[in-house]
Design a protein around this motif. Sequence first.
Motif, PDB file in Angstrom:
ATOM      1  N   ILE A 195       0.951  34.271 -26.129  1.00 48.40           N
ATOM      2  CA  ILE A 195       0.201  35.058 -25.162  1.00 48.40           C
ATOM      3  C   ILE A 195       0.720  36.487 -25.204  1.00 48.40           C
ATOM      4  O   ILE A 195       1.933  36.716 -25.159  1.00 48.40           O
ATOM      5  CB  ILE A 195       0.356  34.495 -23.733  1.00 48.40           C
ATOM      6  CG1 ILE A 195      -0.247  33.088 -23.638  1.00 48.40           C
ATOM      7  CG2 ILE A 195      -0.311  35.421 -22.713  1.00 48.40           C
ATOM      8  CD1 ILE A 195      -0.039  32.424 -22.280  1.00 48.40           C
ATOM      9  N   ARG A 196      -0.186  37.434 -25.300  1.00 49.02           N
ATOM     10  CA  ARG A 196       0.199  38.838 -25.374  1.00 49.02           C
ATOM     11  C   ARG A 196       0.794  39.291 -24.044  1.00 49.02           C
ATOM     12  O   ARG A 196       0.250  39.014 -22.972  1.00 49.02           O
ATOM     13  CB  ARG A 196      -1.016  39.698 -25.730  1.00 49.02           C
ATOM     14  CG  ARG A 196      -0.736  41.188 -25.795  1.00 49.02           C
ATOM     15  CD  ARG A 196      -1.852  41.911 -26.542  1.00 49.02           C
ATOM     16  NE  ARG A 196      -3.164  41.651 -25.959  1.00 49.02           N
ATOM     17  CZ  ARG A 196      -3.681  42.358 -24.953  1.00 49.02           C
ATOM     18  NH1 ARG A 196      -2.973  43.342 -24.401  1.00 49.02           N
ATOM     19  NH2 ARG A 196      -4.886  42.098 -24.499  1.00 49.02           N
ATOM     20  N   THR A 223      -1.459  34.732 -17.576  1.00 50.96           N
ATOM     21  CA  THR A 223      -2.288  33.744 -18.268  1.00 50.96           C
ATOM     22  C   THR A 223      -2.899  34.371 -19.523  1.00 50.96           C
ATOM     23  O   THR A 223      -2.830  35.588 -19.726  1.00 50.96           O
ATOM     24  CB  THR A 223      -3.416  33.233 -17.367  1.00 50.96           C
ATOM     25  OG1 THR A 223      -4.511  34.164 -17.383  1.00 50.96           O
ATOM     26  CG2 THR A 223      -2.939  33.059 -15.926  1.00 50.96           C
ATOM     27  N   ARG A 224      -3.538  33.523 -20.314  1.00 52.34           N
ATOM     28  CA  ARG A 224      -4.164  34.022 -21.541  1.00 52.34           C
ATOM     29  C   ARG A 224      -5.426  34.829 -21.243  1.00 52.34           C
ATOM     30  O   ARG A 224      -5.976  35.482 -22.115  1.00 52.34           O
ATOM     31  CB  ARG A 224      -4.487  32.857 -22.480  1.00 52.34           C
ATOM     32  CG  ARG A 224      -4.606  33.279 -23.943  1.00 52.34           C
ATOM     33  CD  ARG A 224      -4.866  32.081 -24.851  1.00 52.34           C
ATOM     34  NE  ARG A 224      -3.817  31.085 -24.762  1.00 52.34           N
ATOM     35  CZ  ARG A 224      -2.686  31.126 -25.462  1.00 52.34           C
ATOM     36  NH1 ARG A 224      -2.457  32.121 -26.291  1.00 52.34           N
ATOM     37  NH2 ARG A 224      -1.782  30.165 -25.325  1.00 52.34           N
ATOM     38  N   GLY A 225      -5.884  34.767 -19.999  1.00 53.55           N
ATOM     39  CA  GLY A 225      -7.015  35.597 -19.613  1.00 53.55           C
ATOM     40  C   GLY A 225      -8.296  34.818 -19.406  1.00 53.55           C
ATOM     41  O   GLY A 225      -8.313  33.585 -19.405  1.00 53.55           O
ATOM     42  N   GLU A 268      -7.528  40.355 -28.999  1.00 53.64           N
ATOM     43  CA  GLU A 268      -7.976  41.746 -29.105  1.00 53.64           C
ATOM     44  C   GLU A 268      -9.125  42.038 -28.146  1.00 53.64           C
ATOM     45  O   GLU A 268      -9.378  43.196 -27.805  1.00 53.64           O
ATOM     46  CB  GLU A 268      -8.406  42.051 -30.548  1.00 53.64           C
ATOM     47  CG  GLU A 268      -7.284  41.949 -31.557  1.00 53.64           C
ATOM     48  CD  GLU A 268      -6.137  42.893 -31.247  1.00 53.64           C
ATOM     49  OE1 GLU A 268      -6.404  44.053 -30.864  1.00 53.64           O
ATOM     50  OE2 GLU A 268      -4.973  42.467 -31.372  1.00 53.64           O
ATOM     51  N   THR A 269      -9.825  40.987 -27.710  1.00 50.93           N
ATOM     52  CA  THR A 269     -10.978  41.190 -26.832  1.00 50.93           C
ATOM     53  C   THR A 269     -10.814  40.538 -25.457  1.00 50.93           C
ATOM     54  O   THR A 269     -11.652  40.727 -24.581  1.00 50.93           O
ATOM     55  CB  THR A 269     -12.256  40.637 -27.488  1.00 50.93           C
ATOM     56  OG1 THR A 269     -12.076  39.248 -27.784  1.00 50.93           O
ATOM     57  CG2 THR A 269     -12.555  41.380 -28.790  1.00 50.93           C
ATOM     58  N   THR A 270      -9.749  39.767 -25.268  1.00 44.62           N
ATOM     59  CA  THR A 270      -9.497  39.106 -23.990  1.00 44.62           C
ATOM     60  C   THR A 270      -8.126  39.510 -23.465  1.00 44.62           C
ATOM     61  O   THR A 270      -7.101  39.158 -24.061  1.00 44.62           O
ATOM     62  CB  THR A 270      -9.568  37.577 -24.131  1.00 44.62           C
ATOM     63  OG1 THR A 270     -10.832  37.204 -24.655  1.00 44.62           O
ATOM     64  CG2 THR A 270      -9.352  36.905 -22.782  1.00 44.62           C
ATOM     65  N   ASN A 271      -8.107  40.251 -22.387  1.00 46.89           N
ATOM     66  CA  ASN A 271      -6.847  40.700 -21.821  1.00 46.89           C
ATOM     67  C   ASN A 271      -6.187  39.589 -21.014  1.00 46.89           C
ATOM     68  O   ASN A 271      -6.869  38.856 -20.297  1.00 46.89           O
ATOM     69  CB  ASN A 271      -7.072  41.903 -20.911  1.00 46.89           C
ATOM     70  CG  ASN A 271      -7.494  43.141 -21.671  1.00 46.89           C
ATOM     71  OD1 ASN A 271      -7.009  43.391 -22.770  1.00 46.89           O
ATOM     72  ND2 ASN A 271      -8.394  43.917 -21.091  1.00 46.89           N
ATOM     73  N   PRO A 272      -4.867  39.455 -21.099  1.00 48.24           N
ATOM     74  CA  PRO A 272      -4.160  38.504 -20.229  1.00 48.24           C
ATOM     75  C   PRO A 272      -4.365  38.862 -18.762  1.00 48.24           C
ATOM     76  O   PRO A 272      -4.613  40.025 -18.420  1.00 48.24           O
ATOM     77  CB  PRO A 272      -2.694  38.661 -20.642  1.00 48.24           C
ATOM     78  CG  PRO A 272      -2.736  39.269 -22.012  1.00 48.24           C
ATOM     79  CD  PRO A 272      -3.944  40.152 -22.020  1.00 48.24           C
TER      80      PRO A 272
END
Length: 287
Positions: free
Chosen positions: A62-63, A94-96, A109-113
């Motif tokens: 997870i970023r 969370t992973r978003g 790259e397209t889903t923010n945490p």
Amino acid sequence: MTRTVYVNGEYLPEHEAKVSIFDRAFLMADGVYEVTSVLGGKLIDFAGHAKRLDRSLTELDIRKPIETDALLEVHRELVRLNGIEDGLIYLQITRGAPGDRDFVFPDPETTNPTIVLFTQDKPGLADSPAARTGMKIISIEDQRWGRRDIKTVQLLYPSMGKMMAKKAGADDAWMVQDGYVTEGTSNNAYFIKGNKIVTRALSNDILHGITRAAVLRFAREAQMEVEERNFTIEEAQSADEAFITSASAFVMPVVEIDGVALGEGTPGARVARLREIYLDESRKAAI
């Protein structure tokens, strides 16, 4: 008083805070968390919690949505805004929310945490009555997933374990796997025999407790022997003393395990001393 919480970069009144129904923590328990104690308006062992957070995020790929220095400032600002003297700060990443449900991870790259923090005001947190009376523990089978070293939001079975303990008239449960104690439902488990502390060694089987690390360090400095190995409920029942550690309970004595009283059935001197040392040293190092 309405709490101020932090959601994705904003400080908001708690009743205005919202997270998407598509957030993967809600749908998949796809997230991690940390809980940091506050004593005297200062954070206890923030650096340890931040380091473990980084590890949990890395293990789940997870970023990280915020740098550690900025995260520290968010913690401090929430303490200030909510007037917390003694209490807890809960952090969840969370992973978003990718916009729909799918078992496959969304593109980072397209889903923010998603990042959420909130405070819990607990006056007298370090003066819990349980520290004077001790806890009663039952044992239950450990039925959690195998990566307990990652501090995920998958807490259903630990919650069920606490309810099993409550139904049995106890305070908490220690989980047992293949005949050996792993840990408590939300804490690490220990017993003392003579001058030796015994606790399970670090592995994927248990959470790498931040309080655990500090307490074992202080114990060694106090000339106590520490043995990290598997142990059984029966061994713990025959011990002189037992205890648990966690970020919110600090060091808490255990006086009964599966109906068997330890020693005189009252908190022992060694655990009391460890709690005193931990709280004294933690307050000195708080930021």
